[in-house]
Motif scaffolding. Sequence first.
Motif, short mmCIF file in Angstrom:
data_model
loop_
_atom_site.label_atom_id
_atom_site.label_comp_id
_atom_site.label_asym_id
_atom_site.label_seq_id
_atom_site.Cartn_x
_atom_site.Cartn_y
_atom_site.Cartn_z
N ASN A 119 24.56 50.29 8.53
CA ASN A 119 23.67 49.57 9.34
C ASN A 119 24.11 48.11 10.04
OD1 ASN A 119 23.86 47.32 7.25
ND2 ASN A 119 23.52 47.86 6.08
N ASP A 120 22.72 47.70 10.34
CA ASP A 120 23.06 46.83 11.89
C ASP A 120 24.29 45.59 11.87
OD1 ASP A 120 21.77 47.94 12.93
OD2 ASP A 120 19.94 46.60 13.08
N GLU A 121 23.60 45.39 9.97
CA GLU A 121 25.33 43.93 9.64
C GLU A 121 26.14 44.93 8.73
OE1 GLU A 121 25.54 41.74 5.46
OE2 GLU A 121 23.33 42.89 6.34
N HIS A 125 26.23 54.45 14.46
CA HIS A 125 25.02 53.62 13.80
C HIS A 125 24.15 54.20 15.18
CE1 HIS A 125 22.88 50.08 14.95
NE2 HIS A 125 22.81 49.65 13.84
N LYS A 126 23.97 54.13 15.54
CA LYS A 126 23.03 54.91 17.22
C LYS A 126 21.42 55.81 16.52
CE LYS A 126 21.83 55.68 22.15
NZ LYS A 126 21.92 55.93 23.12
#
Lengths: 344, 281
Positions: free
Chosen positions: B263-265, B23-24
Amino acid sequence: MLSTKRKGLLKIKELIKQIPTFVGITMKTYTNTGNKDTRSGFGAGLTELGQTNEKVVALCADLIGSLKMDDFKKNHPERFFQVGIAEANMIGMAAGLTIGGKIPFTGTFANFSTGRVYDQIRQSVAYSDKNVKICASHAGLTLGEDGATHQILEDIGLMKMLPGMTVINTCDYNQTKAATIAIAEHQGPVYLRFGRPSVPNFTAEDQKFEIGKALQLTEGADVTIVATGHLVWEALEAAKVLNEKGISAEVINIHTIKPLDDEAIIKSVKKTGCVVTAEEHNYLGGLGESVARVLSLNHPTPQEFVATQDTFGESGTPAQLMDKYGLNSASIIKAAEKVVKRKK
Amino acid sequence: MSNTQQLEDLTTQVRRDILRMVHKVNSGHPGGSLGCAEFFVALYKEIMDRKDTFDMDGIGEDLFFLSNGHISPVFYSVLARTGYFPVEELNTFRLIDSRLQGHPTTHEGLPGIRVASGSLGQGMSVAIGAAQAKKLNNDTHLIYSLHGDGELQEGQNWEAIMYASGNNVDNLISTIDLNGQQIDGATDDVLPMGSIKDKFEAFGWTVVEINQGNNIEAILEGMAVAKSKTGKGKPVCVLLKTVMGNGVDFMMHTHAWHGKAPNDEQLAIGLEQNAETLGDY
């Protein structure tokens, strides 16, 4: 009856003829102690390593006889790996054998040692920093009758482009034997290139092979000839003829194409002012381009390339092929005469 | 020895590491990594007899080679959490100047890595070479390797598979991650390979099947069987049936997350499904 004047003129002509001959006396000459194939030099070196270095192991892809690996196999069956016609697996296995401290020597033809397994060498050997010695016979046109499928003329380029890879192309039996022994002591991947046919054996039997150290074979003032592999003897032959023509040639035997002995080349070219490079390889990616880079950075110099001209080979005898593709002493002489004229 | 709960806790933490790493940097391969989390945990915590410190030659210990290098997130997480390098270094995954390259490499000196992988199909040959070196060194330890099922489409594998049985490389346990997926879709659609089991057996290997490849106990049991089959003249193949994306519901049973980061979610959902057990890096 010749007139006295005519006699005198003849005498002067005779003397003029002798001038280059006189120069020739000072040129160091080399004796062919008998034709031998470089691959047998590799086999002999490997045999010696088998006796002296327990860590050395050998792998072969169904070409033991061609690579002259029979002795090593016979003397050390436990350290010999017949992989069959599977070069990719051979390169990977060699990389694996280094983990545990072995020094693997792989043996097959130059084409199958490089182009066929490029990505295996790139990832499993070069990028992985593995101490593998890729030993390649039958390089170049002198493989002969088998034709272009087997005559690789691109392998030096392929191998020298790999970061960390040492690239060696030996010129005769004695040098190949010495190089084979020397590379076992070198930590890191090495590509050792040699050939199939019997060629003059003229370097010293007891030579110490120093990776990356150019050997100046003759001293000259007019042109530097930087040659590698089978072309070294041709360069010496060319130097003799050039000498008779009044062109004094400094022949440098470059057995290590990477790392290149920049200093030796620059030093010689600063003196002679021009250079001919000679190799059994495409001019693209070969020794010539490496030399051109060194000179363009340090001492821009007229250069002529004795190499194949971006072409595949074909069937024929080694001598016919080297003649047709311009890789013999005659071609070197022509190139030298041309490059000398280009000097300002 | 760890109990099953400890291994499961570690697995959950490894899943969190995988998700957070990819993710990062918005890149990397979470699907296959998640599918093999239990296998890596079992291998490094229980199955392999390994030293605490790393040296390249690995004499006197079992060695592991990852052939399908794109599942580097799971490899890095488990290497860090079994002490090869600081867990905080997972923060540098795929960043400039990092030892944690997109695909594993020896080139940056990361402890635990013995060969570069990423260009597929090369690992089994390397594993065989290392296995032969062990024999030459009279070292009775084993070589383990992991390969993707799609990866078997690379021809070099079959050179290696042929060699290993033909030469009695019986100190090798090569595991195939049978998740049935590859980048372009199901392996059966991209290039049907028929029965992998039949193929290995036809090539003279002993095959052990682990049908619940995301169950730690099943893995331990199956790998113990595999280990018992070594030293009998044949190389051993473990067919590990896994679910790609295991442990994150929306990533499971699809090839969609082979090489895509959440993604973030999506990360939040994934982390919610995997509780922080040992502390995030």
